[in-house]
Design a protein around this motif. Sequence first.
Motif, PDB file in Angstrom:
ATOM      1  N   VAL A  42      -0.594  56.153  37.617  1.00  0.00           N
ATOM      2  CA  VAL A  42      -0.872  54.848  38.214  1.00  0.00           C
ATOM      3  C   VAL A  42      -2.264  54.347  37.830  1.00  0.00           C
ATOM      4  CG1 VAL A  42      -1.019  53.543  40.365  1.00  0.00           C
ATOM      5  CG2 VAL A  42       0.668  55.385  40.132  1.00  0.00           C
ATOM      6  N   ALA A  43      -3.265  55.199  37.947  1.00  0.00           N
ATOM      7  CA  ALA A  43      -4.642  54.765  37.677  1.00  0.00           C
ATOM      8  C   ALA A  43      -4.789  54.293  36.226  1.00  0.00           C
ATOM      9  CB  ALA A  43      -5.616  55.900  37.972  1.00  0.00           C
ATOM     10  N   LEU A  44      -4.212  55.029  35.305  1.00  0.00           N
ATOM     11  CA  LEU A  44      -4.309  54.643  33.894  1.00  0.00           C
ATOM     12  C   LEU A  44      -3.588  53.327  33.636  1.00  0.00           C
ATOM     13  CD1 LEU A  44      -5.148  55.231  30.983  1.00  0.00           C
ATOM     14  CD2 LEU A  44      -3.100  56.674  30.763  1.00  0.00           C
ATOM     15  N   THR A  45      -2.412  53.162  34.228  1.00  0.00           N
ATOM     16  CA  THR A  45      -1.643  51.925  34.052  1.00  0.00           C
ATOM     17  C   THR A  45      -2.423  50.728  34.567  1.00  0.00           C
ATOM     18  OG1 THR A  45       0.387  53.201  34.380  1.00  0.00           O
ATOM     19  CG2 THR A  45       0.575  50.810  34.458  1.00  0.00           C
ATOM     20  N   MET A  46      -3.004  50.873  35.753  1.00  0.00           N
ATOM     21  CA  MET A  46      -3.706  49.745  36.354  1.00  0.00           C
ATOM     22  C   MET A  46      -5.033  49.471  35.655  1.00  0.00           C
ATOM     23  SD  MET A  46      -1.367  48.898  38.270  1.00  0.00           S
ATOM     24  CE  MET A  46      -2.165  47.436  38.909  1.00  0.00           C
ATOM     25  N   ALA A  47      -5.586  50.459  34.949  1.00  0.00           N
ATOM     26  CA  ALA A  47      -6.792  50.222  34.159  1.00  0.00           C
ATOM     27  C   ALA A  47      -6.455  49.571  32.820  1.00  0.00           C
ATOM     28  CB  ALA A  47      -7.529  51.542  33.920  1.00  0.00           C
ATOM     29  N   LEU A  48      -5.262  49.858  32.309  1.00  0.00           N
ATOM     30  CA  LEU A  48      -4.898  49.376  30.977  1.00  0.00           C
ATOM     31  C   LEU A  48      -4.745  47.862  30.926  1.00  0.00           C
ATOM     32  CD1 LEU A  48      -4.140  50.170  28.078  1.00  0.00           C
ATOM     33  CD2 LEU A  48      -1.763  50.369  28.858  1.00  0.00           C
ATOM     34  N   SER A  49      -4.166  47.280  31.952  1.00  0.00           N
ATOM     35  CA  SER A  49      -3.911  45.834  31.919  1.00  0.00           C
ATOM     36  C   SER A  49      -5.201  45.014  31.816  1.00  0.00           C
ATOM     37  CB  SER A  49      -3.096  45.413  33.147  1.00  0.00           C
ATOM     38  OG  SER A  49      -2.781  44.044  33.087  1.00  0.00           O
ATOM     39  N   PRO A  50      -6.204  45.200  32.699  1.00  0.00           N
ATOM     40  CA  PRO A  50      -7.440  44.428  32.551  1.00  0.00           C
ATOM     41  C   PRO A  50      -8.218  44.786  31.289  1.00  0.00           C
ATOM     42  CG  PRO A  50      -7.657  46.017  34.336  1.00  0.00           C
ATOM     43  CD  PRO A  50      -6.222  46.014  33.939  1.00  0.00           C
ATOM     44  N   ALA A  51      -8.126  46.050  30.855  1.00  0.00           N
ATOM     45  CA  ALA A  51      -8.839  46.444  29.635  1.00  0.00           C
ATOM     46  C   ALA A  51      -8.241  45.756  28.413  1.00  0.00           C
ATOM     47  CB  ALA A  51      -8.791  47.961  29.471  1.00  0.00           C
ATOM     48  N   CYS A  52      -6.925  45.635  28.379  1.00  0.00           N
ATOM     49  CA  CYS A  52      -6.283  44.897  27.283  1.00  0.00           C
ATOM     50  C   CYS A  52      -6.643  43.423  27.332  1.00  0.00           C
ATOM     51  CB  CYS A  52      -4.767  45.082  27.354  1.00  0.00           C
ATOM     52  SG  CYS A  52      -4.180  46.677  26.763  1.00  0.00           S
ATOM     53  N   ALA A  53      -6.702  42.862  28.528  1.00  0.00           N
ATOM     54  CA  ALA A  53      -7.065  41.450  28.656  1.00  0.00           C
ATOM     55  C   ALA A  53      -8.474  41.202  28.125  1.00  0.00           C
ATOM     56  CB  ALA A  53      -6.954  41.005  30.108  1.00  0.00           C
ATOM     57  N   GLU A  54      -9.375  42.146  28.364  1.00  0.00           N
ATOM     58  CA  GLU A  54     -10.733  42.006  27.839  1.00  0.00           C
ATOM     59  C   GLU A  54     -10.729  41.921  26.312  1.00  0.00           C
ATOM     60  OE1 GLU A  54     -13.891  41.809  29.085  1.00  0.00           O
ATOM     61  OE2 GLU A  54     -13.005  41.434  31.052  1.00  0.00           O
ATOM     62  N   ARG A  55      -9.723  42.518  25.686  1.00  0.00           N
ATOM     63  CA  ARG A  55      -9.630  42.515  24.226  1.00  0.00           C
ATOM     64  C   ARG A  55      -8.640  41.479  23.704  1.00  0.00           C
ATOM     65  NH1 ARG A  55      -9.959  48.996  22.651  1.00  0.00           N
ATOM     66  NH2 ARG A  55     -11.791  49.474  23.952  1.00  0.00           N
ATOM     67  N   GLY A  56      -8.049  40.706  24.635  1.00  0.00           N
ATOM     68  CA  GLY A  56      -7.245  39.574  24.193  1.00  0.00           C
ATOM     69  C   GLY A  56      -5.746  39.763  24.196  1.00  0.00           C
TER      70      GLY A  56
END
Length: 449
Positions: A391-405
Amino acid sequence: MVPNHLESPIASTVDQFEAPAEPTWGARREAAIPRGLSNLLPIFVERAENAELWDLEGRRYIDFAAGIAVVNTGHRHPKIVAAAHAQLDRITHACFQVTPYPSYVELAERLNALAPGPTPKKTLLLTTGAEAVENAVKIARAHTRRRGVVAFSGGFHGRTMMALALTGKVVPYKSGFGPFPGDVYHLPFPNERGSVKVEESIQALDNLLHADLDPSEIAAILIEPVQGEGGFNVAPPEFMRALRQVCDEHGIVLIVDEIQTGFARTGRMFATEHSGIEPDLMTLAKGLGGGLPISAVTGKAEIMDAPLPGGLGGTFAGSPVACAAALAVLDVIEEEGLCARANELGMQMRRFLETLRAEPSLSPVIGDVRGIGAMVAMELVEDGDMRRPGVALTMALSPACAERGVVILPCGLYRNVVRFLAPLTISDALLHEGLAIVGDTLRDLVAAA
């Protein structure tokens, strides 16, 4: 000339005060909108084109969400925009129940012709997916004169009260909103991974019919052929066929929820076609309007005619503008071969994700890659254990991807599944650019953990 002893105090006082800063859109959103309507990302979109978004600061994003499978035909497809504009020049609203208009009838005819199976069909047009689900249950109850409805764990069917009762996930959808309508029963949903086998789900249905609810009391069984919010779990074809058989034996209406799966998303016009069955009713929405709000219940004519005149309707149901857009959506799907395109995109996405999964550093966190057509997901876990959701990795991945576009969406019962819902009109180059960003971001997060 003003003396210095009068000028200086005024000037210095003015200098001490600056105009208050204009509140950000985030602050304005926080002040104006209730917290229950949450946002996955703090991105305020200004414009969109095909598979790309741009925010208010001009930053560009590759859209792997498609408004949650709404713009299968891409943002602002020229043919769909032109159809909506042309309708705006004629009439925007009349209410079909008061003065009917041709586009409603034309769209109903098209959907009736596209629906699986040889039985004559009829269509009711509505506005939202939840509204379609509510009306499908009403129609099934009117037809059978029964009350019970069977749904599945992990399913999502909308946010109105009957739709919530049918939804098989508590947080955040149902928490604090009960009591819900009664006569709703949930069964385990089978999946390709084997954690719930087809035989186990069929046995649970048999147990329900013998222990809790006589078949003569069941109006409908409602199922998503691929669970959307539930984690992109694909119902095995043999299970769909088993449900069809049970419903035929007991006079139960089989409702297939195609709201997220419909309109070429899974490589067929409707996901039900993969199992070869004919539903009694289908609920449709999302991709139907190409970005405009419209939904439908399409089903066997005899069942659709069960409610009395006046028993169905809605003030905005089947908006003329949305009908015009939906007719253009169906044209685009056919003219541009989007069912075939969905299969090609899906193969590319799964191939990329399986390659990621094979990397030594990522194999412990990517537990599964699954989907059908261009409805693809990867499930993140801890230490390679499917029983431990990442769960923690999944929820971190979405905003981190958004930061990269790149915009991606989590889903699943535990919010540990990443779903890929790129518009079916996305180019190969843009698809691979976005996938590469997701892969690099996941590697970086894992390395930093």
